[in-house]
Enzyme design. Sequence first.
Site, PDB file in Angstrom:
ATOM      1  N   SER A 195       0.843  -1.205   0.000  1.00 11.05           N
ATOM      2  CA  SER A 195       0.000   0.000   0.000  1.00 11.05           C
ATOM      3  C   SER A 195       0.879   1.255   0.000  1.00 11.05           C
ATOM      4  O   SER A 195       1.654   1.463  -0.920  1.00 11.05           O
ATOM      5  CB  SER A 195      -0.950  -0.040   1.201  1.00 11.05           C
ATOM      6  N   ASP A 330     -10.410  -3.492  -5.399  1.00 11.99           N
ATOM      7  CA  ASP A 330      -9.879  -2.732  -4.259  1.00 11.99           C
ATOM      8  C   ASP A 330     -10.720  -1.463  -4.094  1.00 11.99           C
ATOM      9  O   ASP A 330     -10.713  -0.596  -4.969  1.00 11.99           O
ATOM     10  CB  ASP A 330      -8.414  -2.372  -4.522  1.00 11.99           C
ATOM     11  N   HIS A 361      -8.231  -4.706  -0.754  1.00 13.77           N
ATOM     12  CA  HIS A 361      -7.012  -3.983  -0.407  1.00 13.77           C
ATOM     13  C   HIS A 361      -6.214  -4.796   0.607  1.00 13.77           C
ATOM     14  O   HIS A 361      -6.551  -4.843   1.786  1.00 13.77           O
ATOM     15  CB  HIS A 361      -7.347  -2.601   0.162  1.00 13.77           C
TER      16      HIS A 361
END
Length: 393
Positions: A195, A330, A361
């Site tokens: 991320s 996501d 995610h």
Amino acid sequence: MSAVIVFAVFLLICSILKFLNVTSPPKVPKLVCSDSKFLELVLKYCPHLNETYVPVRLWGSSGHMQTVIHATVGRTYCPAVHQARRRAARQEDGATVTWDVYEPTVPSQLDGDYTIAVCPGIANSSESTYVRSLVSLACSQGYRCIVLNHLGVLRHVKVTSPRVFRYGKTDEYHLMLTKFHEMHPDSKLLLVGFSMGGNIVCKYLGENRQRPPNILGALSICQGYDAVRGLQFLLGWNNLARLYLFSMTENMRSVILRHKEALLTDEVKRKYNIDERRVLSAATLPELDEVYTRHIFGFRSVEELYRADSCANYLQNIDVPMIFINARDDPIIHQDILSIPQEFAKTHPKSLFIETEHGGHLGYYDGGYIIPQDVTWLDRTVVSLVTALANLA
């Protein structure tokens, strides 16, 4: 009256089924790569990329469920990891950077010494369960792992400068790699970012700076590439994006308030022109960055800050093998942004973009009808991809 109740129950069931996305079939990941030899090597060590990724049957087709379970549970199984050695170093501004070193639990099957350098997601650290599960799997396959602890995240480590981590600030990661290279000059480095950490890894590799010479390649997982475009999406309500932005805002604010004695002193507020009441009342990340982050780091506007922090503006300078992983469902990363890694993989040798239909995610739970496998598809894939990059050298 009974007909109304039946209709209401019908609507409720339809809403639940739509949320769970049960009609979306599992698919084989989409692979974008212009380098056939590189792709052949990757598939040699990661053949399941040519197989269907089957998420948990009941709820795994929902990107929301994958994301929420990752955020609240982390991993359904968190193995005990080998005792880590914590390292620390000071930066020029007085910030204390810490990272944890995990030694392999079995001998490496590769020739030489290999280390996976992990950069976690926003407000995460070596103590996050998804990081621990990856470290456990990697160490059990002969890799050493080093994990950056983002500034301000560890509750028992004091902040020693008037700042915490930032979306695209690479100095802490660079310090960890540099110090580690000094102690292990022969160890080959494989960079992995989750991320926000994926953005940091890519930006770091694209910056005009000196880096350790033994970086073999990197993996970027579920990152957003462009903060300006990403925040425009998150500020809307489409696909519940605003709720995820609220959660990220609260996580960031909690880090600041946890170290209030160092970050919001009268001296700091005077020096950087910070209004504490506005920090406490900021409703979104852009508002929080407007009243706090840009002042601390000396940016004229939030947009200038976001452009400086976005790896999309640095990707063209990367000269090591790169692999990107993103899921189409996501809820935090809009699908339009995925054109960035896709175009990179089309135009750069030794690069690959892996796009899955499901996974959310950082979720990627698979196997079973309700309970997922102990080791996720993502963990297995990351370690396999790292092995492919190690054999590229």
